[in-house]
Design an enzyme around this catalytic site. Structure first.
Site, PDB file in Angstrom:
ATOM      1  N   THR A  62      56.572  14.689   5.554  1.00  0.00           N
ATOM      2  CA  THR A  62      57.272  15.270   6.699  1.00  0.00           C
ATOM      3  C   THR A  62      57.467  14.245   7.811  1.00  0.00           C
ATOM      4  O   THR A  62      58.533  14.190   8.433  1.00  0.00           O
ATOM      5  CB  THR A  62      56.518  16.512   7.215  1.00  0.00           C
ATOM      6  OG1 THR A  62      56.357  17.423   6.121  1.00  0.00           O
ATOM      7  CG2 THR A  62      57.282  17.204   8.328  1.00  0.00           C
ATOM      8  N   CYS A  63      56.458  13.412   8.041  1.00  0.00           N
ATOM      9  CA  CYS A  63      56.573  12.386   9.088  1.00  0.00           C
ATOM     10  C   CYS A  63      57.640  11.357   8.723  1.00  0.00           C
ATOM     11  O   CYS A  63      58.362  10.871   9.597  1.00  0.00           O
ATOM     12  CB  CYS A  63      55.222  11.710   9.327  1.00  0.00           C
ATOM     13  SG  CYS A  63      54.001  12.836  10.036  1.00  0.00           S
ATOM     14  N   THR A  64      57.755  11.041   7.447  1.00  0.00           N
ATOM     15  CA  THR A  64      58.777  10.105   6.999  1.00  0.00           C
ATOM     16  C   THR A  64      60.169  10.706   7.182  1.00  0.00           C
ATOM     17  O   THR A  64      61.089  10.036   7.672  1.00  0.00           O
ATOM     18  CB  THR A  64      58.548   9.705   5.536  1.00  0.00           C
ATOM     19  OG1 THR A  64      57.279   9.044   5.438  1.00  0.00           O
ATOM     20  CG2 THR A  64      59.642   8.779   5.031  1.00  0.00           C
TER      21      THR A  64
END
Length: 156
Positions: free
Chosen positions: A43-45
């Protein structure tokens, strides 16, 4: 989270590309500060790549983007290079800035409770005040919402 209209807390953090990043350095322009839990996680990517893909549009509006997590500068280098991120990543390893912005909180994941960063974004106005804030529940469409709000703020 901080309230709209309040002064953004001043801070100084190490970041990549190498250097020290201070909120005071952004006085006179809009800034997007996005806090994310961890480098190189799915998700952070997705969120980082969405900011990367919209970076030129944000910069054209006269704003800058800084990503902030508790990862080390060394970890940020790998993440930034792997995904060709175009904006600085700041290292808040002791999570002091995250605490000041109210995004360091108790979280629960798969029945485990721990302290961590609640995915959040702040739009800081040229006077150094919180112009908008988001506690991000869904990454999809988030950056578009930030850009729309930035355009609205500029038009005022």
């Amino acid at each position: 989270m901080l309230d709209v209209g309040t002064p953004a807390p001043k801070f100084s953090l190490p970041g990549i590309p190498e250097g020290t990043y201070r909120l005071a350095d952004l006085k006179g322009k809009f800034a997007v500060l996005y806090f994310y839990p961890k480098d190189d996680t799915p998700t952070c990517t997705t969120e980082a790549c969405d900011f990367r893909d919209n970076w030129q549009q944000i910069e054209a509006l006269g704003a800058t983007v800084w990503g902030i997590s508790a990862d080390s500068p060394e970890h940020h280098v790998k993440f930034r290079n792997k995904f060709e991120l175009t904006f600085p990543l700041l290292a808040d390893v002791d999570h002091a800035v995250c605490e000041t912005f109210g995004v360091w909180a108790e979280k629960t994941n798969y029945g485990r409770t721990y302290m961590g960063i609640v995915r959040s974004t702040f739009l800081i106005d040229p006077r150094g005040r919180i112009a908008a804030g988001w506690k991000v529940a869904r990454v999809k469409g988030h950056v578009a919402a930030v850009v729309t709000e930035l355009e609205r703020q500029i038009a005022e």
